[in-house]
Motif scaffolding. Sequence first.
Motif, PDB file in Angstrom:
ATOM      1  N   TYR A 149       0.853  -1.172   0.000  1.00 34.33           N
ATOM      2  CA  TYR A 149       0.000   0.000   0.000  1.00 34.33           C
ATOM      3  C   TYR A 149       0.902   1.239   0.000  1.00 34.33           C
ATOM      4  O   TYR A 149       2.061   1.174   0.426  1.00 34.33           O
ATOM      5  N   TRP A 150       0.337   2.333  -0.461  1.00 34.95           N
ATOM      6  CA  TRP A 150       1.056   3.595  -0.538  1.00 34.95           C
ATOM      7  C   TRP A 150       0.201   4.662   0.139  1.00 34.95           C
ATOM      8  O   TRP A 150      -0.986   4.798  -0.161  1.00 34.95           O
ATOM      9  N   SER A 151       0.829   5.417   1.052  1.00 35.51           N
ATOM     10  CA  SER A 151       0.074   6.315   1.926  1.00 35.51           C
ATOM     11  C   SER A 151       0.459   7.777   1.777  1.00 35.51           C
ATOM     12  O   SER A 151       1.543   8.107   1.277  1.00 35.51           O
ATOM     13  N   TRP A 152      -0.462   8.628   2.238  1.00 32.82           N
ATOM     14  CA  TRP A 152      -0.197  10.048   2.431  1.00 32.82           C
ATOM     15  C   TRP A 152      -0.308  10.350   3.924  1.00 32.82           C
ATOM     16  O   TRP A 152      -1.251   9.885   4.593  1.00 32.82           O
ATOM     17  N   ILE A 153       0.634  11.132   4.415  1.00 37.96           N
ATOM     18  CA  ILE A 153       0.702  11.512   5.833  1.00 37.96           C
ATOM     19  C   ILE A 153       1.041  12.994   5.871  1.00 37.96           C
ATOM     20  O   ILE A 153       1.803  13.474   5.024  1.00 37.96           O
ATOM     21  N   ARG A 154       0.492  13.731   6.844  1.00 34.84           N
ATOM     22  CA  ARG A 154       0.813  15.150   6.913  1.00 34.84           C
ATOM     23  C   ARG A 154       1.244  15.548   8.317  1.00 34.84           C
ATOM     24  O   ARG A 154       0.982  14.843   9.295  1.00 34.84           O
ATOM     25  N   GLN A 155       1.918  16.708   8.369  1.00 35.13           N
ATOM     26  CA  GLN A 155       2.461  17.192   9.635  1.00 35.13           C
ATOM     27  C   GLN A 155       2.416  18.713   9.661  1.00 35.13           C
ATOM     28  O   GLN A 155       3.234  19.374   9.005  1.00 35.13           O
ATOM     29  N   PRO A 156       1.485  19.280  10.406  1.00 37.19           N
ATOM     30  CA  PRO A 156       1.498  20.751  10.574  1.00 37.19           C
ATOM     31  C   PRO A 156       2.788  21.182  11.259  1.00 37.19           C
ATOM     32  O   PRO A 156       3.389  20.407  12.015  1.00 37.19           O
ATOM     33  N   ALA A 157       3.186  22.397  11.008  1.00 36.00           N
ATOM     34  CA  ALA A 157       4.439  22.909  11.556  1.00 36.00           C
ATOM     35  C   ALA A 157       4.489  22.755  13.068  1.00 36.00           C
ATOM     36  O   ALA A 157       3.566  23.168  13.776  1.00 36.00           O
ATOM     37  N   GLY A 158       5.553  22.135  13.558  1.00 36.58           N
ATOM     38  CA  GLY A 158       5.752  21.985  14.994  1.00 36.58           C
ATOM     39  C   GLY A 158       4.817  20.997  15.667  1.00 36.58           C
ATOM     40  O   GLY A 158       4.788  20.928  16.907  1.00 36.58           O
ATOM     41  N   LYS A 159       4.101  20.230  14.869  1.00 35.11           N
ATOM     42  CA  LYS A 159       3.126  19.293  15.450  1.00 35.11           C
ATOM     43  C   LYS A 159       3.421  17.857  15.024  1.00 35.11           C
ATOM     44  O   LYS A 159       4.414  17.574  14.366  1.00 35.11           O
ATOM     45  N   GLY A 160       2.534  16.968  15.421  1.00 35.88           N
ATOM     46  CA  GLY A 160       2.726  15.552  15.149  1.00 35.88           C
ATOM     47  C   GLY A 160       2.219  15.140  13.776  1.00 35.88           C
ATOM     48  O   GLY A 160       1.812  15.951  12.953  1.00 35.88           O
ATOM     49  N   LEU A 161       2.239  13.840  13.557  1.00 34.55           N
ATOM     50  CA  LEU A 161       1.926  13.256  12.253  1.00 34.55           C
ATOM     51  C   LEU A 161       0.497  12.752  12.201  1.00 34.55           C
ATOM     52  O   LEU A 161      -0.022  12.211  13.191  1.00 34.55           O
ATOM     53  N   GLU A 162      -0.140  12.930  11.065  1.00 32.88           N
ATOM     54  CA  GLU A 162      -1.522  12.480  10.858  1.00 32.88           C
ATOM     55  C   GLU A 162      -1.591  11.684   9.564  1.00 32.88           C
ATOM     56  O   GLU A 162      -1.275  12.199   8.487  1.00 32.88           O
ATOM     57  N   TRP A 163      -2.032  10.425   9.660  1.00 30.92           N
ATOM     58  CA  TRP A 163      -2.211   9.595   8.472  1.00 30.92           C
ATOM     59  C   TRP A 163      -3.468  10.044   7.747  1.00 30.92           C
ATOM     60  O   TRP A 163      -4.528  10.204   8.359  1.00 30.92           O
ATOM     61  N   ILE A 164      -3.357  10.241   6.440  1.00 36.41           N
ATOM     62  CA  ILE A 164      -4.477  10.737   5.638  1.00 36.41           C
ATOM     63  C   ILE A 164      -5.216   9.597   4.948  1.00 36.41           C
ATOM     64  O   ILE A 164      -6.445   9.528   4.955  1.00 36.41           O
ATOM     65  N   GLY A 165      -4.461   8.695   4.346  1.00 42.33           N
ATOM     66  CA  GLY A 165      -5.090   7.599   3.631  1.00 42.33           C
ATOM     67  C   GLY A 165      -4.071   6.813   2.853  1.00 42.33           C
ATOM     68  O   GLY A 165      -2.892   7.166   2.794  1.00 42.33           O
ATOM     69  N   ARG A 166      -4.518   5.714   2.229  1.00 44.98           N
ATOM     70  CA  ARG A 166      -3.614   4.840   1.504  1.00 44.98           C
ATOM     71  C   ARG A 166      -4.327   4.237   0.308  1.00 44.98           C
ATOM     72  O   ARG A 166      -5.559   4.210   0.229  1.00 44.98           O
ATOM     73  N   ILE A 167      -3.509   3.716  -0.629  1.00 46.95           N
ATOM     74  CA  ILE A 167      -4.053   3.087  -1.820  1.00 46.95           C
ATOM     75  C   ILE A 167      -3.218   1.880  -2.181  1.00 46.95           C
ATOM     76  O   ILE A 167      -1.992   1.881  -1.993  1.00 46.95           O
ATOM     77  N   TYR A 168      -3.873   0.847  -2.686  1.00 48.73           N
ATOM     78  CA  TYR A 168      -3.193  -0.312  -3.230  1.00 48.73           C
ATOM     79  C   TYR A 168      -3.151  -0.131  -4.743  1.00 48.73           C
ATOM     80  O   TYR A 168      -3.942   0.645  -5.305  1.00 48.73           O
ATOM     81  N   THR A 169      -2.254  -0.833  -5.406  1.00 52.05           N
ATOM     82  CA  THR A 169      -2.129  -0.638  -6.846  1.00 52.05           C
ATOM     83  C   THR A 169      -3.355  -1.099  -7.616  1.00 52.05           C
ATOM     84  O   THR A 169      -3.540  -0.729  -8.774  1.00 52.05           O
ATOM     85  N   SER A 170      -4.220  -1.882  -6.957  1.00 56.72           N
ATOM     86  CA  SER A 170      -5.485  -2.262  -7.595  1.00 56.72           C
ATOM     87  C   SER A 170      -6.480  -1.107  -7.591  1.00 56.72           C
ATOM     88  O   SER A 170      -7.496  -1.145  -8.282  1.00 56.72           O
ATOM     89  N   GLY A 171      -6.170  -0.088  -6.775  1.00 57.99           N
ATOM     90  CA  GLY A 171      -7.070   1.053  -6.630  1.00 57.99           C
ATOM     91  C   GLY A 171      -7.858   1.053  -5.329  1.00 57.99           C
ATOM     92  O   GLY A 171      -8.561   2.013  -5.033  1.00 57.99           O
ATOM     93  N   SER A 172      -7.734   0.003  -4.553  1.00 62.58           N
ATOM     94  CA  SER A 172      -8.413  -0.079  -3.266  1.00 62.58           C
ATOM     95  C   SER A 172      -7.858   0.969  -2.312  1.00 62.58           C
ATOM     96  O   SER A 172      -6.640   1.146  -2.214  1.00 62.58           O
ATOM     97  N   THR A 173      -8.741   1.676  -1.611  1.00 66.11           N
ATOM     98  CA  THR A 173      -8.312   2.771  -0.743  1.00 66.11           C
ATOM     99  C   THR A 173      -8.882   2.636   0.671  1.00 66.11           C
ATOM    100  O   THR A 173      -9.894   1.975   0.899  1.00 66.11           O
TER     101      THR A 173
END
Lengths: 124, 108
Positions: free
Chosen positions: A35-59
Amino acid sequence: QVQLQESGPGLVKPSQTLSLTCTVSGGSISSGSYYWSWIRQPAGKGLEWIGRIYTSGSTNYNPSLKSRVTISVDTSKNQFSLKLSSVTAADTAVYYCARDFTPVTGPGDYFDYWGQGTLVTVSS
Amino acid sequence: EIVLTQSPATLSLSPGERATLSCRASQSVSSYLAWYQQKPGQAPRLLIYDASNRATGIPARFSGSGSGTDFTLTISSLEPEDFAVYYCQQRSNWPLGTFGGGTKVEIK
């Protein structure tokens, strides 16, 4: 060695859609069972997982963002993408793409390869 | 949602000292917990997965322990390059894999 690189606008206006692309090199995005994911981090803060996708398109998406997030994949370009709609200043963050790492046993994933991150600022 | 609480927020130590970082989960995550290191301007780096397994290429001075709700990351002897922020992450309540708030290890 797998490498990931985020790209996209660094400035997005409020209420518009944030769009980012992650290009994978050093291997095919379709090889292996990843799976391949997106994660974000506001300045000076912690990490938040946004979502993921498999190469089949499953999310899978973070429930707190699900109504605004779309992740897609283009295997011919070895890329996957993030769209986040109706952005506000609270969406200002460094956005990372990452490869999910799933140990043999158990649920869920960790993240073993990351892009360098790209800062997206939401401002008029 | 499982909440991960890391302590202390900041740890001030000298090179060569032992660092002990804590991560507490709001409910059991079994052994499904990882630790990451993040240096300024860099992406996080996976150190430990499933509570006690070192990721590829991680030095032996990094070790993890714990299960259920209480976990520890230990750096046996701090090297100059180890001063960074450390995050824990659980994969038990998937697909929502939450992260802790981080512990900064700074030079005393």
